[in-house]
Design a protein around this motif. Structure first.
Motif, mmCIF file in Angstrom:
data_model
loop_
_atom_site.group_PDB
_atom_site.id
_atom_site.type_symbol
_atom_site.label_atom_id
_atom_site.label_comp_id
_atom_site.label_asym_id
_atom_site.label_seq_id
_atom_site.Cartn_x
_atom_site.Cartn_y
_atom_site.Cartn_z
ATOM 1 N N UNK A 208 0.858 -1.175 0.000
ATOM 2 C CA UNK A 208 0.000 0.000 0.000
ATOM 3 C C UNK A 208 0.894 1.224 0.000
ATOM 4 N N UNK A 209 0.644 2.122 -0.929
ATOM 5 C CA UNK A 209 1.388 3.378 -0.909
ATOM 6 C C UNK A 209 0.488 4.447 -0.328
ATOM 7 N N UNK A 210 1.025 5.155 0.653
ATOM 8 C CA UNK A 210 0.221 6.206 1.276
ATOM 9 C C UNK A 210 0.878 7.554 1.064
ATOM 10 N N UNK A 211 0.041 8.562 0.992
ATOM 11 C CA UNK A 211 0.563 9.930 0.914
ATOM 12 C C UNK A 211 0.260 10.621 2.230
ATOM 13 N N UNK A 212 1.302 11.231 2.767
ATOM 14 C CA UNK A 212 1.183 11.864 4.088
ATOM 15 C C UNK A 212 1.570 13.337 3.964
ATOM 16 N N UNK A 213 0.781 14.164 4.600
ATOM 17 C CA UNK A 213 1.100 15.599 4.586
ATOM 18 C C UNK A 213 1.965 15.948 5.791
ATOM 19 N N UNK A 214 3.113 16.541 5.515
ATOM 20 C CA UNK A 214 3.979 17.051 6.583
ATOM 21 C C UNK A 214 3.789 18.570 6.607
ATOM 22 N N UNK A 215 3.204 19.105 7.702
ATOM 23 C CA UNK A 215 2.994 20.565 7.753
ATOM 24 C C UNK A 215 4.313 21.319 7.896
ATOM 25 N N UNK A 216 4.418 22.444 7.204
ATOM 26 C CA UNK A 216 5.608 23.268 7.359
ATOM 27 C C UNK A 216 5.601 23.869 8.750
ATOM 28 N N UNK A 217 6.783 23.939 9.355
ATOM 29 C CA UNK A 217 6.872 24.378 10.750
ATOM 30 C C UNK A 217 6.430 25.824 10.909
ATOM 31 N N UNK A 218 6.654 26.626 9.842
ATOM 32 C CA UNK A 218 6.277 28.036 9.965
ATOM 33 C C UNK A 218 4.816 28.272 9.610
ATOM 34 N N UNK A 219 4.093 27.208 9.444
ATOM 35 C CA UNK A 219 2.663 27.344 9.202
ATOM 36 C C UNK A 219 2.302 27.705 7.773
ATOM 37 N N UNK A 220 3.314 27.835 6.920
ATOM 38 C CA UNK A 220 3.031 28.246 5.537
ATOM 39 C C UNK A 220 2.709 27.094 4.611
ATOM 40 N N UNK A 221 1.782 26.240 4.977
ATOM 41 C CA UNK A 221 1.367 25.159 4.082
ATOM 42 C C UNK A 221 1.879 23.805 4.508
ATOM 43 N N UNK A 222 1.871 22.874 3.521
ATOM 44 C CA UNK A 222 2.303 21.517 3.837
ATOM 45 C C UNK A 222 3.017 20.901 2.653
ATOM 46 N N UNK A 223 3.663 19.788 2.956
ATOM 47 C CA UNK A 223 4.429 19.076 1.955
ATOM 48 C C UNK A 223 3.928 17.638 1.996
#
Length: 859
Positions: A208-223
């Motif tokens: 299973x391949x999953x996509x996970x959002x890592x939030x940017x520490x400065x709050x400016x979005x996610x990766x």
RNA sequence: GGGCAGUUAGCUCAGCGGGAGAGCGCCCGCCUCACACGCGGGAGGUCACUGGUUCGAAUCCAGUACUGCCCA
């Protein structure tokens, strides 16, 4: 059936069939007892050495062994006959993992395990196992007819061999090539040990391949990162993106926060990231991925080990996950990510993942403290040796395979967390580390519990077997070896390492030729393996068809590429055995015997056969020189069947050949055959009156004179005539001794007796009445059957002959009409074409005349 | 993703620049005084496909399509 063996060891009655099961053990013993296999390092003769790829002690003969050892035996026997002092180094490999597993299985059956037994007692059990079962493959090699130096058997765990191994380890360490460190290794959770890159095989798996959002520490979005191993995210220490990826360009250098863990990790730019793959953002887990480990080194990132050597999640994975298996943890992480609202997608993904070749379990890359060898310095001379031709590969293409690996050589993980093997000569006391044969002075030193990769000891095989590091007579006489014949899959594991070690410790290459033999697949093209049930046991084939047949069949199959096993080829070998046996009987029956002096061919048939033998001997030498073993086997087959038996012996029966010459020719045929089919060669030899000694020590096949084009042409014409007459009779349904009258219009009219014996035809002095005219390459033959000819059928046949001639004529005219052909093609070829045109024009004219006569005469 | 090899008679494979070969299988005929695990006679292939080089290509070159293996 069995021809009861009288006192002199020879069968009493030469029946119509050779019985391998009866004869083979007799000859195996005879070779041994006669001293034919003795090896003398003090001999003045040139040495010829092959080191057998040592089979595992646990092993049983499989088809690959059977082929490989047949090939080596052919080479060894040929050189032995040529008078070299041959040594085929024999021995077995302790095969660390394989052997330890065998004994562990035995213990499990007894309801115990190695831990309960303790290391010392366990090792005793392994030795006991070796003594009891380890000789199986030796017996099998003997029954295959292999003439190894059994009297001087080696084992990679012998005391002397072990001393050589320890010495090399210490020496490489002293030279700075061996070091200890924390590196990413291929961890085999099944065996609980690290394994080398070469023991890993890739298999296709759907995860299973999953996509996970890592939030940017400065709050400016996610990766958003994609992964098939969500549990490893607990050990992430960075996210990497391609430096050229516009989507992420402004994020490089910033940080994001690892979900579930809360660790703040950098976003780095790295060339290794493929922007096309997944989301283009790669989570970096240095402790559990090879690629990530390298990225981490480039960016000086820390490694967090979340999976331990016990195959379970570590404390560093966090309280919620510690102790879980990676699979359990993956499920829980996905669940938790979902709950945290950062799970972006989930889908199936098929990819290649590493498995242990040894245990079959999925390899867990992890960082571990192990001993490694840095091979770069050793590789350099090993590359040079192949580049400048001191070591040659056959087929040549493997040169590039070897070089590509050598030029990108990686550190070799040497330590194995096992008990059976060469224990590392390394000692610890607290933080102190000592490398040496013995523990240092003082109390409290403990030896490293690990053993060396089995291939480390195998690498020393060509010289450690000869007594190195002692300067023995054997080492002086038999190193370097000449040929290494082996399987393709161990070019890196073994061949390459022997070259490196040979150059390092003997200052010379370990062998000059490496022959890579075919992989023998199952008849359906699948891999031959016990687990697939596709294996074919050579021992059974020997029992069914005899070792000679197996040897011959395997050589016939061998090639420069992989081959499917063919029962028919073995059957072909068996037919050749029977044929030879019966040919021998015929020659003896006709009074053929070997005398003391030289025998010169007498008749035309003798001269023809001698000429064909000469050609066959030359072909065989050439075939073996180029490692083309199917060509060798095929050449012998055709010499025996198509020339010696089908024509020469028939001519002998017809009184056209000489029994003494037939025997002398058979002697040379047996000498040619001996290395390939040693048993039947000896057996037929033993039947020949006047035969001295055994084929195994016979001189190499000797031509009875050079090529004889005149005799060859004459017999070729005889064969053509006889075949045409047989065809003639067969097509008309005439009886075998058809009694047709024949008159030949051309040179080289065969003897009347010969035609009668071979074709059942009667030669007459003049063209018979009412005859068919049959074209021959050198003339025409007029054939008149006793019952007369069928006019209609003859007219049709002549017309067909004319049509055939017409097409040949127009072909030749077209060729010769092409100016460029006449200008540019070799003169010889143009001449041939002209001769053809003349011949077919003549033939056509003759056929037209016959046709006219037939039509006219029948009015 | 990169590399290597293969694609030739029903099957398994040789051949690798001058008119398609072997073994087995198939058809026909033979218990011929060495061999019926034999003997004799025969049938059966646009040599994967497309282009190119050449007087001439199954054979050399390029590409395509499948198949297998190796490395990442």
């Amino acid at each position: 059936m069995t021809q009861g063996a009288p006192a002199d060891g020879r069968p009493a009655d030469a029946g119509a069939r050779f019985v391998p099961a009866e004869a083979e053990p007799r000859w195996i013993a005879a070779w041994q007892d006669s001293g034919a296999l003795d090896v003398d390092p003090a001999s003045d003769a040139p040495g010829f050495t092959i080191a057998i790829p040592p089979p595992n002690v646990t092993g049983a003969l499989h088809m690959g062994h059977a082929l490989n050892n047949t090939i080596q035996d052919v080479l060894i026997r040929r050189r032995r006959m040529a008078g070299d002092e041959v040594k085929w180094i024999f021995g077995t490999d302790h095969a660390g993992i394989a052997t330890q597993k065998k004994v562990e299985e035995q213990l499990a059956a007894e309801g115990t395990d190695r831990w309960q037994l303790g290391r010392e007692r366990f090792l005793e059990r392994v030795w006991e196992w070796k003594e009891t079962y380890g000789g199986r493959i030796t017996r099998q090699l003997r029954s295959l007819g292999c003439t190894l130096d059994y009297a001087d058997e080696r084992f990679t765990m012998d005391e002397a061999y072990a001393a050589a191994v320890q010495r090399v380890f210490c020496d490489l360490h002293a030279k700075g090539h061996i070091f200890r460190g924390d590196y990413l290794v291929n961890w085999d959770p099944g065996l609980g040990t690290a394994i080398s890159d070469l023991e890993v095989e890739m298999r296709e798996v759907t995860d299973a391949m999953v996509e996970i959002a890592y939030p940017l520490s400065d709050g400016g979005g996610e990766l958003v990162v994609a992964t098939v191993r969500p549990e490893t995210m607990l050990g992430d220490t960075a996210v990497a993106v391609s430096p050229d990826d516009d989507r992420y360009r402004d994020m490089i250098g910033r940080t994001c926060t690892l979900p579930l863990v809360g660790r703040e990790i950098p976003i780095v730019a790295d060339e290794a990231v493929d922007p096309e793959f997944g989301t283009g953002a790669l989570k970096v887990t240095p402790a559990h991925s090879g690629d990530d480990f390298e990225i981490a080194q480039r960016h000086d990132l820390p490694a967090v080990s979340v999976i331990g050597e016990d195959g379970r999640m570590t404390a560093e994975a966090g309280e919620a996950y510690a102790g879980l298996t990676p699979e359990e943890c993956a499920r829980k992480v996905v669940e938790d990510l979902g709950a945290a609202g950062v799970l972006r997608s989930e889908r199936e993904y098929t990819h290649e993942v590493p498995f242990s070749h040894r245990s079959g379990e999925r390899v867990q890359p992890l960082i571990s403290l192990q001993w490694f060898a840095d091979m770069e310095a050793l590789a350099e001379p090993a590359i040079a040796a192949v580049r400048d031709g001191r070591v040659r590969f056959t087929p040549e293409r493997f040169t590039d395979v070897y070089l590509a690996w050598m030029e990108n050589i990686r550190p070799w993980c040497l330590s194995r967390h096992l008990w059976w093997g060469h224990r590392l000569p390394v000692w610890y006391r607290g933080d102190e580390v000592h490398v040496g044969l013995d523990a240092p002075e003082g109390e409290g030193w403990e030896q490293d519990p690990d053993v060396l990769d089995t291939w480390f000891s195998s690498a020393l095989w060509p010289f450690a077997t000869l007594g190195w590091p002692e300067r023995t007579d054997q080492l002086a006489a038999f190193y370097p070896t000449q040929v290494l014949s082996t399987a393709r899959d161990i070019i890196f594991l073994w061949v390459a390492r022997m070259v490196m070690m040979g150059l390092e410790y003997m200052d010379d290459v370990p062998f000059s030729d490496v022959y890579i033999h075919s992989v023998v697949q199952a008849p359906d093209g699948r891999r031959m393996s016990k687990s697939l049930g596709t294996g074919i046991d050579p021992e059974e084939l020997i029992a069914q068809h005899g070792a000679d047949a197996l040897r011959f069949g395997l050589l016939m199959m061998s090639s420069t590429q992989d081959v499917r096993f063919s029962h028919d080829r073995i059957a072909q070998g068996r037919q050749l055995v029977t044929k030879l046996w019966n040919a021998g009987r015929l020659v003896v029956e006709r009074g053929g015997a070997l005398g003391d002096g030289e025998v010169a061919p007498q008749t035309e048939a003798d001269r023809w056969m001698a000429s064909r033998l000469t050609a066959a001997i030359n072909d065989a030498d050439e075939a073996v020189g180029g490692f083309r073993f199917s060509q060798l086997a095929d050449g012998i087959y055709h010499l025996v069947f198509d020339e010696y038996c089908d024509w020469y012996l028939e001519l002998l029966k017809a009184g056209q050949a000489t029994p003494e010459v037939a025997a002398a020719l058979l002697e040379q045929i047996l000498a040619l055959l001996g290395p390939v089919m040693p048993f039947v060669a000896e057996e037929v030899w033993a039947q020949l009156p006047g035969a001295q000694g055994m084929v195994i020590r016979h001189a190499p096949p000797r031509p009875l004179g050079g090529r004889d084009p005149e005799a060859e042409q004459a017999v070729e014409r005889l064969k053509e005539t006889v075949t045409a007459l047989r065809s003639y009779a067969s097509e008309r349904g005439l009886p075998r001794r058809s009694g047709v009258s024949v008159w030949i219009d051309g040179p080289d009219t065969p003897e009347a007796d010969t035609l009668r014996a071979l074709a059942g035809a009667e030669a007459v002095d003049a063209p018979p009445e009412g005859a068919s005219v049959v074209g021959l390459s050198f003339g025409r033959m007029h054939v008149a059957p006793a019952g007369g000819i069928d006019r209609e059928a003859e007219i049709a046949r002549l017309q067909a002959g004319i049509d055939q001639a017409d097409s040949e004529i127009s072909r030749a005219e077209r060729q010769l009409g092409n100016e460029r052909f006449v200008e540019r093609a070799p003169a010889e070829l143009v001449e041939q074409e002209r001769a053809k045109l003349t011949r077919y024009t003549d033939e056509r004219a003759a056929l037209v005349a016959e046709l006219a006569a037939l039509r006219g005469g029948g009015q």
